[in-house]
Scaffold this motif. Structure first.
Motif, PDB file in Angstrom:
ATOM      1  N   ARG A   1       0.856  -1.190   0.000  1.00 31.87           N
ATOM      2  CA  ARG A   1       0.000   0.000   0.000  1.00 31.87           C
ATOM      3  C   ARG A   1       0.892   1.240   0.000  1.00 31.87           C
TER       4      ARG A   1
ATOM      5  N   THR B   1      -4.919   6.192  -2.262  1.00 31.48           N
ATOM      6  CA  THR B   1      -4.112   5.102  -1.718  1.00 31.48           C
ATOM      7  C   THR B   1      -4.053   4.010  -2.771  1.00 31.48           C
TER       8      THR B   1
ATOM      9  N   THR C   1       0.262   5.493   0.076  1.00 24.99           N
ATOM     10  CA  THR C   1      -0.713   6.573   0.173  1.00 24.99           C
ATOM     11  C   THR C   1      -0.079   7.868  -0.304  1.00 24.99           C
TER      12      THR C   1
END
Length: 121
Positions: free
Chosen positions: A101, A109, A103
């Motif tokens: 992930r 994101t 962001t």
């Protein structure tokens, strides 16, 4: 009265300054928009590249040691070194699946998945 130069009345003085400020402001806004576009593009690439490299690293560690926990620890370390966050890591037989992930503040994101290891026969 003219003498070959521009005739300026009193109310036109400073109009060039206002025009210049407008152009500078427009260029600044354009620059910020381009920066946001580049951040979005980079965020997606960082997420996917981190997932790919981490899965490969984890799969290599799994093949060398056979230790699932060590494989995921190695994969997570690789993700962190590439500027992303590990969302999940799982060993599936002889393969390692990694989800990362990234962001981009105030924008989006990005989540990326990768699977690496010995292909099933």
């Amino acid at each position: 009265m003219t003498c070959g130069k521009c005739v300026c009345s009193g109310d036109e003085q400073g109009s060039g300054t206002v025009l210049a400020l407008g152009v500078i402001g427009a260029l600044a806004v354009l620059g910020m928009l381009l920066l946001l576009v580049f951040q979005v593009i980079a965020g997606g690439h960082i997420a996917q590249d981190s997932a790919d490299l981490a899965a490969l690293s984890g799969a290599t560690q799994l093949e060398m040691t056979g230790d699932e926990a060590r494989a995921c620890a190695d994969a997570s370390r690789m993700v962190e070194e590439n500027g992303a966050r590990t969302q999940s890591c799982a060993v599936e037989g002889e393969r390692v699946r990694v989800t990362t992930r990234v962001t981009v503040p105030l924008i989006h994101t990005f989540v990326a998945h990768a699977l690496a290891g010995v292909a099933p026969e």
